[in-house]
Design a protein around this motif. Structure first.
Motif, mmCIF file in Angstrom:
data_model
loop_
_atom_site.group_PDB
_atom_site.id
_atom_site.type_symbol
_atom_site.label_atom_id
_atom_site.label_comp_id
_atom_site.label_asym_id
_atom_site.label_seq_id
_atom_site.Cartn_x
_atom_site.Cartn_y
_atom_site.Cartn_z
ATOM 1 N N ARG A 146 0.836 -1.209 0.000
ATOM 2 C CA ARG A 146 0.000 0.000 0.000
ATOM 3 C C ARG A 146 0.862 1.247 0.000
ATOM 4 N NH1 ARG A 146 -4.253 -0.009 4.492
ATOM 5 N NH2 ARG A 146 -5.001 1.751 3.273
ATOM 6 N N LEU A 147 1.962 1.223 0.740
ATOM 7 C CA LEU A 147 2.859 2.378 0.762
ATOM 8 C C LEU A 147 3.464 2.603 -0.624
ATOM 9 C CD1 LEU A 147 4.667 1.730 4.163
ATOM 10 C CD2 LEU A 147 2.917 3.455 3.681
ATOM 11 N N ARG A 148 3.863 1.522 -1.276
ATOM 12 C CA ARG A 148 4.419 1.645 -2.632
ATOM 13 C C ARG A 148 3.382 2.202 -3.605
ATOM 14 N NH1 ARG A 148 7.090 -3.841 -1.750
ATOM 15 N NH2 ARG A 148 9.206 -3.283 -1.188
ATOM 16 N N ARG A 149 2.157 1.711 -3.488
ATOM 17 C CA ARG A 149 1.094 2.187 -4.390
ATOM 18 C C ARG A 149 0.836 3.678 -4.171
ATOM 19 N NH1 ARG A 149 -2.976 -1.784 -3.737
ATOM 20 N NH2 ARG A 149 -3.590 -0.715 -1.846
ATOM 21 N N VAL A 209 1.779 9.514 -5.776
ATOM 22 C CA VAL A 209 2.294 10.825 -5.413
ATOM 23 C C VAL A 209 3.468 11.229 -6.297
ATOM 24 C CG1 VAL A 209 3.431 12.113 -3.563
ATOM 25 C CG2 VAL A 209 1.510 10.627 -3.035
ATOM 26 N N ALA A 210 4.408 10.335 -6.480
ATOM 27 C CA ALA A 210 5.660 10.690 -7.151
ATOM 28 C C ALA A 210 5.667 10.388 -8.642
ATOM 29 C CB ALA A 210 6.827 9.965 -6.475
ATOM 30 N N ASP A 247 10.120 4.735 -5.126
ATOM 31 C CA ASP A 247 10.916 3.831 -4.287
ATOM 32 C C ASP A 247 11.704 4.615 -3.242
ATOM 33 O OD1 ASP A 247 9.961 1.691 -5.742
ATOM 34 O OD2 ASP A 247 11.751 1.512 -7.002
ATOM 35 N N ASP A 248 12.293 5.726 -3.664
ATOM 36 C CA ASP A 248 13.025 6.572 -2.717
ATOM 37 C C ASP A 248 12.100 7.125 -1.644
ATOM 38 O OD1 ASP A 248 15.332 6.138 -4.166
ATOM 39 O OD2 ASP A 248 15.309 8.094 -5.169
ATOM 40 N N MET A 305 4.725 9.713 4.917
ATOM 41 C CA MET A 305 5.100 9.716 3.502
ATOM 42 C C MET A 305 4.750 11.048 2.843
ATOM 43 S SD MET A 305 4.253 6.997 0.499
ATOM 44 C CE MET A 305 5.203 5.729 1.329
ATOM 45 N N LYS A 306 3.570 11.563 3.139
ATOM 46 C CA LYS A 306 3.168 12.856 2.578
ATOM 47 C C LYS A 306 4.151 13.937 2.995
ATOM 48 C CE LYS A 306 0.633 15.524 4.735
ATOM 49 N NZ LYS A 306 0.358 16.843 5.225
ATOM 50 N N ASN A 307 4.508 13.961 4.258
ATOM 51 C CA ASN A 307 5.447 14.970 4.744
ATOM 52 C C ASN A 307 6.836 14.784 4.135
ATOM 53 O OD1 ASN A 307 3.487 16.198 6.298
ATOM 54 N ND2 ASN A 307 3.966 14.997 8.112
ATOM 55 N N ALA A 308 7.250 13.539 3.950
ATOM 56 C CA ALA A 308 8.546 13.280 3.314
ATOM 57 C C ALA A 308 8.538 13.788 1.875
ATOM 58 C CB ALA A 308 8.874 11.782 3.354
#
Length: 165
Positions: free
Chosen positions: A16-19, A24-25, A32-33, A63-66
């Motif tokens: 889910r994080l990858r998706r 986003v990116a 991946d980064d 992740m959003k903040n990163a």
């Protein structure tokens, strides 16, 4: 919850994080980064996660903040990344589903970032409106309007056949 248990639950959320990162990116290497940056931050801040709160929402917020930090950093460096390989999809035989997927990706890419994140968290990741609003750090009404505008734009882009040739 013990540290190994929490790490195991984080590992289970990787797909889910990858998706979300891809939404986003957009560039696979950037996504991946982004996942790596978010995981590093989460693992360093594991003691800040509170039992009883949703782990996925906490990780999506990290992740959003990163990603915001990364965009600010790029703007300061005035960095331009190399374009994504055009030949990534060569040899795919499922032409119809590929065209549909590419059309949806192209439509999503044309959405403003705040709409793209709202659509991704609610429609793709299945977060409740309240969780998605908390993840993005906005009131629920703001999330709702971003989501509505994003849906309308996607329907317009995909319905007009503008992206499918």
């Amino acid at each position: 919850m013990s540290s190994p248990d929490l790490r195991h639950r984080i590992a289970e959320l990787l797909p889910r994080l990858r998706r979300f990162a891809r939404t986003v990116a957009w560039k696979p290497e950037d996504a991946d980064d982004l996942v790596q940056m978010a995981l590093e931050r989460a693992l360093k801040a594991m003691d800040q996660w509170e039992e009883g709160t949703k782990l996925d929402s906490w990780l999506f917020r990290i992740m959003k903040n990163a990603w915001i930090d990364e965009l600010r950093s790029r703007a300061r460096r005035d960095e331009v990344l190399a374009p994504e390989e055009a030949s990534e999809q060569v040899g795919v035989s499922e032409t119809g589903s590929l065209i549909t997927r590419l059309s949806v990706q192209a439509a999503m890419a044309r959405l403003p970032e705040e709409q793209r994140m709202a659509v991704s968290l609610v429609l793709v990741e299945g977060l409740a409106y309240k969780e998605a609003a908390e993840t993005l750090g906005v009131p629920i009404g703001t999330l709702t309007s971003r989501l509505a505008r994003g849906r309308e734009a996607l329907q317009r882009l995909l319905g007009d056949g503008e992206l499918v040739r």
